[in-house]
Enzyme design. Structure first.
Site, short mmCIF file in Angstrom:
data_model
loop_
_atom_site.label_atom_id
_atom_site.label_comp_id
_atom_site.label_asym_id
_atom_site.label_seq_id
_atom_site.Cartn_x
_atom_site.Cartn_y
_atom_site.Cartn_z
N SER A 242 0.91 -1.19 0.10
CA SER A 242 -0.08 0.09 0.11
C SER A 242 0.82 1.13 -0.09
O SER A 242 2.10 1.11 0.02
CB SER A 242 -0.84 -0.12 1.21
N LYS A 243 0.24 2.29 -0.02
CA LYS A 243 0.92 3.61 -0.01
C LYS A 243 2.01 3.84 1.19
O LYS A 243 2.95 4.42 1.06
CB LYS A 243 0.05 4.76 -0.02
N ARG A 244 1.70 3.09 2.26
CA ARG A 244 2.54 3.24 3.45
C ARG A 244 4.07 2.47 3.05
O ARG A 244 5.07 3.03 3.34
CB ARG A 244 2.08 2.30 4.52
N GLY A 246 5.58 3.31 0.35
CA GLY A 246 6.20 4.24 -0.56
C GLY A 246 5.18 4.27 -1.85
O GLY A 246 4.17 4.01 -1.67
#
Ligand code: GLU
Length: 462
Positions: A242-244, A246
């Site tokens: 996920s965006k977490r 990067g």
């Protein structure tokens, strides 16, 4: 003749998982001299956007994954899907179901209450010797596929191995809604059939659709393609990517200063291997790619490794080829390119220490802008003891032969005469010229900075 397709739903950017699916489908087709098809699955009108379609095109273009046929848009193929549904109704492989949603809900409630799995009970399914209720006039029917009730659907998944599902686990799938629009699984089937796809390579979030799709293909008399379901990509901490973790959009990697060659090489190794090879070109990937070496276990995304590969490709690309890309980045930061050194020479000096185009751009900015060094930082590095040596060095620089070796030799000479250590002059020089202490070797930095500009910067210290 191998025919593969990438069939994204345009509901967001092209993410890393989608890009890997596209890459594997592309590489498999290229390896076999086959055909790679791009198909946009845009039937979910609420979630599909033209921006997302563009993001898919942009991402594919940036990665260099050219399709041979398409892009096909499912929304433009509605007439074809409807024609196939009409044929199936005619052939008796599909049938209208007049059950209202209230009835369906009541059925599910009752099944749940009995501890059963909720499923359609086949009440409108025609069978020989079975009499169907009279169709209500006030309900528009959905169309259901007449799924076989006996036996199993089995296929040898080219990644996961043999998979078998009992037909009794599958109820009669709705292939057209009451308003006549075909449903997702049905469009995929007709497309794979019409486009003569030989290998469906896709994410394993679709593995549950496969037995249904195979049954419909068989009912149509179509050749069933081979299936290869790719495992998920996890973040480095083992959770869903996920965006977490990067950037997850392919184009974000471009914005962050990655080269497409690096991303391609990286994605290829996310779940596929060729011996111990970590670095390989696009041509080697095409020459080597196969489905046998795709691992069925989940791949983990590793940003450090991507950076390492990017660094390799930056060095391999070479300073002059990188120059236009770095120039773009410097211009965005308001650098005055004409006032500084030759960009390729600057890149050549810095590429060893920068892993992305953006890091290179940031590191080179001080060469292309006039900034007075931070007084506190300079005070920290320029001792009173070193000042006279700095002044003398400034004088020597007026006439020294202008290259790093000669500048370095002159610097050493002065250090020796003044009984100073290298850092006592190198550090203040770095701060005066570049505003920071973390730079390549100071003689090379001075040489690159240019005689006139160095002398101007040092004039205050003479
Ligand atoms: N449109 C589907 C998706 O984006 C892919 C369907 C398929 O590959 O069969 O997940």
């Amino acid at each position: 003749m191998i025919r593969t397709r990438f069939a994204p739903s345009p509901t967001g950017f092209l993410h890393i998982g989608g890009a890997r699916t596209a890459l594997f489908s592309w590489a498999y087709a290229r390896h076999h001299g086959g055909t790679f098809i791009l198909r946009i699955e845009d039937t979910d009108l609420e979630r599909s956007t033209p921006e997302a379609v563009q993001a898919i095109f942009d991402g594919m273009a940036w990665l260099g994954l050219a399709h041979d046929e398409g892009p096909f848009f499912q929304m433009q193929r509605m007439a074809r899907y409807k024609a196939v549904i009409a044929e199936m109704l005619q052939a008796g492989t599909a049938y209208p179901c007049y059950m209202s949603s209230a009835e369906l809900e009541a059925l599910r409630e009752a099944q749940r209450a009995r501890g059963e799995k909720p499923r359609y009970d086949g009440r409108w399914r025609p069978e020989s010797g079975k009499s169907l209720p009279k169709p209500p006039t006030d309900i528009k029917p959905v169309i259901r596929f007449k799924n076989p009730q006996e036996g199993v659907v089995a296929w040898n998944d080219l990644v996961k191995g043999p998979i078998e599902i009992a037909n009794r686990e599958l109820d009669d799938l709705i292939i057209a809604r009451a308003d006549g629009t075909p449903t997702y699984n049905f469009c995929v089937v007709v497309d794979d059939w019409d486009m003569a796809i030989t290998h469906v390579i896709r994410g394993d979030d679709h593995v549950n659709n496969t037995p249904r799709q195979i049954n419909i293909l068989r009912a149509l008399g179509a050749t069933v393609p081979e299936y290869a379901h790719l495992s998920m990509i996890l973040g480095d901490d083992g959770t869903k990517l996920s965006k977490r973790h990067g950037a997850v959009s392919v184009m974000q990697y471009e914005a962050d200063g990655f080269l497409p060659e690096a991303v391609i090489n990286y994605l290829a190794r996310l779940g596929w291997s060729h011996g111990d090879d970590e670095i390989f070109s696009r041509e080697e990937l095409v020459a080597w790619f196969d489905l046998a070496h795709i691992t069925p276990s989940a791949a983990r995304f590793n940003t450090e490794k991507l950076l390492w590969l990017n660094h390799h490709y930056l060095k391999q690309t070479g300073a002059s080829a990188l120059a236009p890309k770095i120039a773009e980045r410097l211009q965005v930061m308001n650098a005055a390119l004409e006032s500084g050194p030759d960009l390729a020479a600057a890149i050549a000096l810095y590429v060893e220490r920068c892993q992305t185009l953006n890091a290179l751009g940031r590191a080179l900015l001080p060469f292309y802008c006039e900034k007075t060094p931070d007084a506190a930082l300079l005070a920290q590095h320029l001792s009173d003891e070193a000042r006279p040596a700095l002044a003398e060095f400034a004088g020597v620089l007026e006439t020294v032969e202008w290259n790093a070796a000669a500048i370095g030799a002159a610097l050493k000479e002065i250090l020796k005469r003044h009984g100073l250590k290298m850092l006592q002059l190198a550090m203040p020089l770095r701060v005066i010229l570049l505003g920071e202490t973390n730079t390549p070797s100071v003689d090379a930095v001075i040489a690159l900075f240019g005689r006139e500009r160095v002398l101007a910067r040092l004039s205050g210290y003479k």
